[in-house]
Structures are given as C-alpha cells and as structure tokens.
Design an enzyme around this catalytic site. Structure first.
Site: not given
Ligand code: KE4
Length: 435
Positions: A149, A244, A272
């Site tokens: 993801y 990523d 994060k």
């Molecule tokens: P954000 O746009 O949510 O800050 O980051 C996206 C993202 C990109 N790359 C990786 C490897 C990520 O894990 C994420 C976001 N992680 C999820 C939890 N596994 C965020 C939780 C959510 O979507 O509310």
C-alpha cells in the site's frame, strides 16, 4: 488485568453522530473496524503506550497512530518543541529555517539521499515520487507489488493492501482504465514476476515502487536476495527504484531499510515518524532526479502546508530524540520478546500462527504457513483474528483492526505493558479455543 472494559456508550453515541456527517463515521477506512466487525472506539487522550477512550477506558496501544509514535504518545521533547513553536507561528506559506534543518537532517542520515521535498502526507510523497520518476524517465508505467500500500493515489489503488483489504476488494472504483493500465502488479519476493513485466514492457517502465519491508499486508519483509536483484534489474533497465519507507523509515533503523539491506534506492518516500505524529511526508533521491522537480525543473508538485513549522518541529524533535537515544536495539529486543511469547502461547493453545517481525513492527498471522507474500498472508484465518482482536480490545489492548496490518511497539512499551499484553493474549486464546 483480565477484567473487561465496562462501557462504550459515549463512543457509540459519537459514532452515531459521526456517521451522519462523515462517510462511515471515520476519516480513514482503516479505522472503521471493517475487517473485524463492531464499532470503532473514539479516543480522547494518549500518553506513552496508553490510550484513553471517551468513556474513560484505558488501552495499551499497538497502533501508535499507524506508526508515528515510536517514542510513545506525548514524548516531552516533542511537546516542548511544539509549545515553543506554537507561540511563534504555525505556518507561513513561505520558507522557514526549520524545514531546512529537517531536510538537512534527513539527507545527512539516509544513504544515497541528496535532496528531499517536504509534503503533508505519505500519499503526497508517493504520488509525487512516481510523477517525478515518469517526468525524469519520460516513461509511463510503474510496477507495484500485490499487497503493498502506497497511500490512496490513483496509481496505487490496484491490488493494494492496508484499508483496501478491510473492504474485501484490493482495488478501487474511480480509478480510470487508463491509469490502471499504467500500473503493473508483480508478486512480492518473486523476482521472476518482475522480470516478466520488464520483458513485456521493455523500455516503458518509469519506476518500481516497493515497501522494502511490507507492512500493509501485515509485516512481510523482502528477502535480501529479492531486493538486491530488484536493484540490479532497475539499474539494467534505467528504471527508478523507489523505496516507500513511509512506515519503515526511522522505524526499523535510523537510516532506514536501505541501511539494513545495503540496497540503495534511487528515491525514497517518508511519512509518519518524520512528522512525529503531525502531518509531514517527504520524497527524495539523487540530485540529478530531484532537480527535475519544479521550480528547478518541469515536474510540478506543490502544497500549501508543506514543511509548515509546527509539523516540522515535531518531526525534528522526534528524529533528534532517535539519534540521541538510539532505541533500536531495545525496540528489537522488545519485539523479539513479544513475538517469541506470542508464538509460544499459540503453540501451547494449538492455534496455527506465524509471527513475522522486523524490529518493533510485527504481525501474528493465524495460519500455519510461512508468510512471504500477499497470497500466503491471505491464507490467514481472518475470522479467528477478528475474535482475537475483540478479545484483546475488551480487555484493554488496542491492536490494529485488521489481520493485514503491523503492530507497533514504542520505547514507552515497558515490561509491565508487555507482561499485561501477553497475559491478556494468553487468556483470550484460551477462551477462543475452549469456546
Ligand atoms: P498517508 O497518506 O496515510 O500518510 O500514507 C500513506 C502510506 C504510504 N505508504 C505506506 C507504506 C503506508 O503504510 C501508508 C499509510 N499506512 C496506513 C496504515 N497501514 C495508514 C492508515 C490509514 O490509511 O488510515
């Protein structure tokens, strides 16, 4: 602590109100309990490893806001930095010294990183990184991996992990066929699947984007051999390799996955931890690539609150604390202790379980198979996970509400938190198997 929490009536009434005006009552589907059933809990306070919900119930937190709180909630150094900055300014919409300091710190720490651009989320970072890779190479296609993801950018919502898996569909409507056609999907840890895509799309692949340690199908580390061969393949084909590290950056090591695997990507994305719990993302890479970004080069990317002082000081304070404390050996030991104990108790209760871990991020997969890619991850018994999740929740342990997420330990998870968590897990497993 095996008594169950008493009431969630305030959460329930807030959820009812929320659903009237926010889709699903949540601002991110990953929070919606879609994979485990039941209603999300509303929280009001957090400190260290603990959350307090709106009914006053306390929980040991293994979500940590999905990764940012490696130091635990409300680390005094982060709070003090925020207090001081609040009095000065929260945002200018113009450059400030603080964003230079954070960018200098990140480029000093990370091997192969010459320049970064700060944004406000991981999604912005990954979206921008592939636009830049396309602009730099003049090519249109990207390769991602099933189960990874990379945020909710259109190009990524194809066979993706995290919240998409809680909805039962790894892809999303609304992504045009043209966009989807430019996203090729390979199998994680399977270099032959990548070679096949390169052979079928020779000269057309701008970038390969990967979570070097998958966290969004549950924790699934890439093998050393796979990542090394992926690097070679991208170099051979003139394709940009993007790590990523939104989740793993500063989580698995101060210098990230690249330092663990000794594989240097062409670009890397962050989120994060780099914001310490406030909205900061970043993408970066070799100077020759980054200087194609506007205003130096033609690839456009912008953001009103990018690098805003308030969010940046939280990230700076967090990264500096990680530099000062070097908590990684202790976090690794805590993770090992937790994983070993969970595996031992699952075996004792005759529950099929595979524990995947890297440092302070871990997942217990309720399957007897090794988990090394999306297909093996999804062999897990998700209904068993749902029962385990609620058993833990009812006894004050807040796990990510999906089999396909990572648990996060922080420096605030002390021996007492680990002891209580394991005692509760043991009683929950015992209750499930005897029911
Ligand atoms: P954000 O746009 O949510 O800050 O980051 C996206 C993202 C990109 N790359 C990786 C490897 C990520 O894990 C994420 C976001 N992680 C999820 C939890 N596994 C965020 C939780 C959510 O979507 O509310």
């Amino acid at each position: 602590m095996t008594e169950t929490i008493d009431s969630r009536k305030t959460s329930a009434s807030l959820f009812k109100r929320a659903k009237e005006i926010i889709p699903g009552g949540v601002n991110s589907p990953a929070r919606a309990f879609g994979a485990v059933g039941g209603d999300p809990i509303f929280f009001q306070e957090a400190k260290g490893a603990w959350l307090t919900d709106v009914d006053g119930n306390r929980f040991i937190d293994y979500v940590g806001s999905w990764g940012p709180f490696i130091l635990g909630h409300g680390d005094e150094r982060v709070l003090e930095a925020l207090r001081l900055q609040l009095e000065k300014a929260t945002s200018f919409g113009a450059p400030s010294e603080l964003e230079v300091e954070l960018s200098e710190l990140v480029t000093e720490l990370i091997p192969g990183l010459d320049m970064v651009r700060l944004v406000s989320s991981g999604t912005e970072a990954t979206m921008s990184s592939i636009r830049l890779a396309r602009g730099y190479t003049g090519r249109g296609k990207i390769i991602k991996f099933e189960g990874c993801y990379h945020g909710h950018g259109d190009s990524f919502l194809i066979k993706a992990g995290s919240g998409l898996l809680t909805l039962g569909t790894p892809s999303s409507p609304g992504v045009t066929p043209g966009t989807a056609a430019d996203t090729l999907v390979a199998t994680f840890n399977d270099i032959e699947s990548v070679k096949a895509l390169f052979a079928e799309n020779d000269g057309e692949i701008a970038a390969v984007i990967i979570e070097p340690i998958g966290g969004n199908m549950g924790v699934v580390p890439a093998t050393q051999e796979f990542l090394s061969k992926l690097r070679e393949l991208c170099t051979t084909h003139g394709t940009i390799l993007i790590f990523d590290e939104v989740m793993t950056g500063f989580r698995v090591a101060l210098k990230g996955a690249a330092s663990l695997y000794k594989v240097i990507p062409d670009m890397v994305t962050y989120g994060k931890i780099i914001g310490g719990g406030l909205p900061v993302g970043a993408y970066g890479g070799k100077r020759v690539i980054m200087e194609v970004v506007s205003p130096v080069g033609p690839v456009y990317q912008a953001g009103t609150l990018s690098g805003n002082p308030l969010a940046v000081v939280a990230g700076l304070a967090t990264l500096r604390a990680l530099q000062d404390d070097d908590p990684y050996p202790v976090l690794d030991k805590k993770g090992e202790q937790m994983a070993t104990a969970l595996k031992e108790m699952a075996t004792r209760h005759d529950v099929p379980a595979t524990l995947n871990r890297l440092g302070s991020m871990l997942t217990i997969f309720f399957t007897d198979k090794p988990v090394y890619d999306f297909a093996s991850a999804t062999s897990s018994d998700t209904s068993f996970f749902a029962r385990f999740f609620h058993g833990m929740l009812d006894r004050g342990v807040y796990l990510p509400p999906s089999q396909f997420e990572a648990w996060f330990l922080s420096t605030s998870h002390g021996d007492e938190e680990l002891r209580q968590t394991l005692e509760i897990a043991d009683s929950v497993l015992s209750e499930i198997v005897s029911s």
